[in-house]
Design an enzyme around this catalytic site. Structure first.
Site, PDB file in Angstrom:
ATOM      1  N   PRO A   1       0.786  -1.230   0.000  1.00  0.00           N
ATOM      2  CA  PRO A   1       0.000   0.000   0.000  1.00  0.00           C
ATOM      3  C   PRO A   1       0.820   1.284   0.000  1.00  0.00           C
ATOM      4  CG  PRO A   1      -0.194  -1.159   2.089  1.00  0.00           C
ATOM      5  CD  PRO A   1       0.462  -2.092   1.139  1.00  0.00           C
ATOM      6  N   ASN A   2       0.355   2.218  -0.790  1.00  0.00           N
ATOM      7  CA  ASN A   2       0.876   3.584  -0.906  1.00  0.00           C
ATOM      8  C   ASN A   2       2.187   3.692  -1.679  1.00  0.00           C
ATOM      9  OD1 ASN A   2      -1.257   4.899   0.578  1.00  0.00           O
ATOM     10  ND2 ASN A   2      -0.431   3.904   2.382  1.00  0.00           N
TER      11      ASN A   2
ATOM     12  N   ARG B   1       5.114  12.258  -3.204  1.00  0.00           N
ATOM     13  CA  ARG B   1       4.859  12.895  -1.901  1.00  0.00           C
ATOM     14  C   ARG B   1       5.908  12.431  -0.899  1.00  0.00           C
ATOM     15  NH1 ARG B   1      -1.330  11.377  -2.202  1.00  0.00           N
ATOM     16  NH2 ARG B   1      -1.452  11.831  -4.406  1.00  0.00           N
TER      17      ARG B   1
ATOM     18  N   TYR C   1      10.858   9.203   1.583  1.00  0.00           N
ATOM     19  CA  TYR C   1      10.921   8.075   0.638  1.00  0.00           C
ATOM     20  C   TYR C   1      11.677   8.386  -0.652  1.00  0.00           C
ATOM     21  CZ  TYR C   1       7.500   6.099   3.813  1.00  0.00           C
ATOM     22  OH  TYR C   1       6.879   5.618   4.929  1.00  0.00           O
TER      23      TYR C   1
ATOM     24  N   ASN D   1       8.033  -5.712  -0.434  1.00  0.00           N
ATOM     25  CA  ASN D   1       7.918  -4.528   0.396  1.00  0.00           C
ATOM     26  C   ASN D   1       6.434  -4.397   0.674  1.00  0.00           C
ATOM     27  OD1 ASN D   1       7.737  -2.099   1.650  1.00  0.00           O
ATOM     28  ND2 ASN D   1       8.993  -0.966   0.192  1.00  0.00           N
TER      29      ASN D   1
ATOM     30  N   ALA E   1       2.952  -0.723   4.973  1.00  0.00           N
ATOM     31  CA  ALA E   1       2.492  -0.762   6.369  1.00  0.00           C
ATOM     32  C   ALA E   1       1.898  -2.116   6.765  1.00  0.00           C
ATOM     33  CB  ALA E   1       1.483   0.358   6.603  1.00  0.00           C
TER      34      ALA E   1
ATOM     35  N   HIS F   1       3.729  -4.401   9.300  1.00  0.00           N
ATOM     36  CA  HIS F   1       3.623  -4.284  10.752  1.00  0.00           C
ATOM     37  C   HIS F   1       2.307  -4.816  11.306  1.00  0.00           C
ATOM     38  CE1 HIS F   1       6.844  -1.657   9.595  1.00  0.00           C
ATOM     39  NE2 HIS F   1       6.019  -0.812   9.013  1.00  0.00           N
TER      40      HIS F   1
ATOM     41  N   ASP G   1       1.247 -15.526   6.907  1.00  0.00           N
ATOM     42  CA  ASP G   1       0.778 -16.905   6.707  1.00  0.00           C
ATOM     43  C   ASP G   1       0.825 -17.306   5.235  1.00  0.00           C
ATOM     44  OD1 ASP G   1       0.320 -17.320   9.395  1.00  0.00           O
ATOM     45  OD2 ASP G   1      -1.842 -16.974   9.295  1.00  0.00           O
TER      46      ASP G   1
ATOM     47  N   GLU H   1      12.442  -9.822   2.614  1.00  0.00           N
ATOM     48  CA  GLU H   1      11.751  -8.595   3.025  1.00  0.00           C
ATOM     49  C   GLU H   1      12.553  -7.383   2.527  1.00  0.00           C
ATOM     50  OE1 GLU H   1      11.778  -8.073   7.285  1.00  0.00           O
ATOM     51  OE2 GLU H   1      10.239  -6.514   7.209  1.00  0.00           O
TER      52      GLU H   1
ATOM     53  N   HIS I   1      12.571  -2.926   2.368  1.00  0.00           N
ATOM     54  CA  HIS I   1      12.013  -1.610   2.699  1.00  0.00           C
ATOM     55  C   HIS I   1      12.931  -0.514   2.199  1.00  0.00           C
ATOM     56  CE1 HIS I   1       8.968  -3.370   5.219  1.00  0.00           C
ATOM     57  NE2 HIS I   1       9.907  -4.112   5.778  1.00  0.00           N
ATOM     58  N   LEU I   2      12.333   0.580   1.802  1.00  0.00           N
ATOM     59  CA  LEU I   2      13.114   1.762   1.416  1.00  0.00           C
ATOM     60  C   LEU I   2      13.813   2.349   2.636  1.00  0.00           C
ATOM     61  CD1 LEU I   2      10.151   3.148  -0.605  1.00  0.00           C
ATOM     62  CD2 LEU I   2      12.363   2.715  -1.661  1.00  0.00           C
ATOM     63  N   SER I   3      13.055   2.508   3.707  1.00  0.00           N
ATOM     64  CA  SER I   3      13.592   3.102   4.930  1.00  0.00           C
ATOM     65  C   SER I   3      14.024   2.002   5.896  1.00  0.00           C
ATOM     66  CB  SER I   3      12.516   3.974   5.589  1.00  0.00           C
ATOM     67  OG  SER I   3      11.383   3.194   5.923  1.00  0.00           O
TER      68      SER I   3
ATOM     69  N   ARG J   1      12.907   4.091  12.826  1.00  0.00           N
ATOM     70  CA  ARG J   1      11.735   4.969  12.752  1.00  0.00           C
ATOM     71  C   ARG J   1      10.841   4.771  13.988  1.00  0.00           C
ATOM     72  NH1 ARG J   1       9.129   4.800   6.953  1.00  0.00           N
ATOM     73  NH2 ARG J   1       8.104   6.627   7.871  1.00  0.00           N
TER      74      ARG J   1
HETATM   75  O1  CA2 Z   1      10.307   1.905   4.070  1.00  0.00           O
HETATM   76  C1  CA2 Z   1       9.461   1.239   3.459  1.00  0.00           C
HETATM   77  O2  CA2 Z   1       9.677   0.744   2.347  1.00  0.00           O
HETATM   78  C2  CA2 Z   1       8.075   1.044   4.064  1.00  0.00           C
HETATM   79  O3  CA2 Z   1       7.631  -0.260   3.739  1.00  0.00           O
HETATM   80  C3  CA2 Z   1       7.176   2.080   3.436  1.00  0.00           C
HETATM   81  C4  CA2 Z   1       5.770   2.095   4.019  1.00  0.00           C
HETATM   82  C5  CA2 Z   1       5.820   2.190   5.532  1.00  0.00           C
HETATM   83  O4  CA2 Z   1       4.519   2.091   6.066  1.00  0.00           O
HETATM   84  C6  CA2 Z   1       6.678   1.093   6.134  1.00  0.00           C
HETATM   85  O5  CA2 Z   1       6.728   1.288   7.533  1.00  0.00           O
HETATM   86  C7  CA2 Z   1       8.094   1.156   5.585  1.00  0.00           C
HETATM   87  C8  CA2 Z   1       4.972   3.282   3.522  1.00  0.00           C
HETATM   88  C9  CA2 Z   1       4.972   3.464   2.055  1.00  0.00           C
HETATM   89  C10 CA2 Z   1       4.326   4.794   1.801  1.00  0.00           C
HETATM   90  O6  CA2 Z   1       4.855   5.300   0.620  1.00  0.00           O
HETATM   91  C11 CA2 Z   1       4.605   6.601   0.346  1.00  0.00           C
HETATM   92  C12 CA2 Z   1       5.257   7.108  -0.726  1.00  0.00           C
HETATM   93  C13 CA2 Z   1       5.066   8.426  -1.050  1.00  0.00           C
HETATM   94  C14 CA2 Z   1       4.214   9.220  -0.300  1.00  0.00           C
HETATM   95  C15 CA2 Z   1       3.566   8.682   0.770  1.00  0.00           C
HETATM   96  C16 CA2 Z   1       3.755   7.371   1.106  1.00  0.00           C
END
Ligand code: CA2
Length: 146
Positions: free
Chosen positions: A10-11, A18, A23, A74, A77, A80, A87, A98, A100-102, A107
């Site tokens: 998601p997202n 954004r 990110y 990835n 959210a 978490h 599963d 797994e 993740h970007l961050s 965090r």
């Molecule tokens: O660091 C990551 O890759 C995350 O999976 C990114 C998720 C976050 O909930 C995880 O804790 C860590 C969120 C992705 C949201 O991506 C956006 C990109 C641009 C603007 C807003 C959100």
């Protein structure tokens, strides 16, 4: 030829549009192009998909059985919160990495728990978009060791 499925949750479709301070400025399309370039260099197949829906991600994980050799995920959210995705990963018995970007451990505390991390063979995080080709390398290393 090895086949790797890269799933984005998601997202992540909003990447580069954004919150660039968190990110980065690279879009998901850019990341998919980076993955395609890496795949060509390694002579493997990579398929990238993104969904904002937990059930869709689960269906894709189920369908990967017999089709893909490895899954890089990835889960956004859902990382978490989703015991259901955890599963699904367990059920298909496909090596899963797994991603993740961050760095989720650097965090907010609520991001420190990862259900994906409980079933993945490794995790790559904190490298931004560059983590995607790194994850492909790590997956190939894992598959070659098998
Ligand atoms: O660091 C990551 O890759 C995350 O999976 C990114 C998720 C976050 O909930 C995880 O804790 C860590 C969120 C992705 C949201 O991506 C956006 C990109 C641009 C603007 C807003 C959100």
């Amino acid at each position: 030829m090895k086949r790797i499925l890269i799933l984005n949750g998601p997202n992540l479709n909003l990447l580069g549009t954004r919150q660039p301070e968190v990110y980065g400025t690279t879009t998901l399309k850019d990341i998919e192009a980076m993955c395609a370039k890496k795949a060509a260099a390694l002579e493997i197949e990579v398929e990238c998909r993104q969904s904002n829906h937990e059930g869709v991600l689960i269906d894709w994980i189920h369908a990967a059985r017999g089709t893909f050799d490895g899954i890089i995920i990835n889960a956004g959210a859902y990382t978490h919160t989703s015991i259901a995705i955890m599963d699904a990963v367990t059920s298909v018995e496909i090596p899963t990495l797994e991603l993740h970007l961050s760095d989720i451990h650097a965090r907010e505390e609520f991001r420190h728990t990862s259900y994906i991390g409980k079933v993945a063979f490794d995790a790559i995080m904190g490298h931004g978009a560059a983590g995607y080709p790194m994850a492909i390398n790590r997956m190939i290393k894992e598959l070659e060791a098998k």
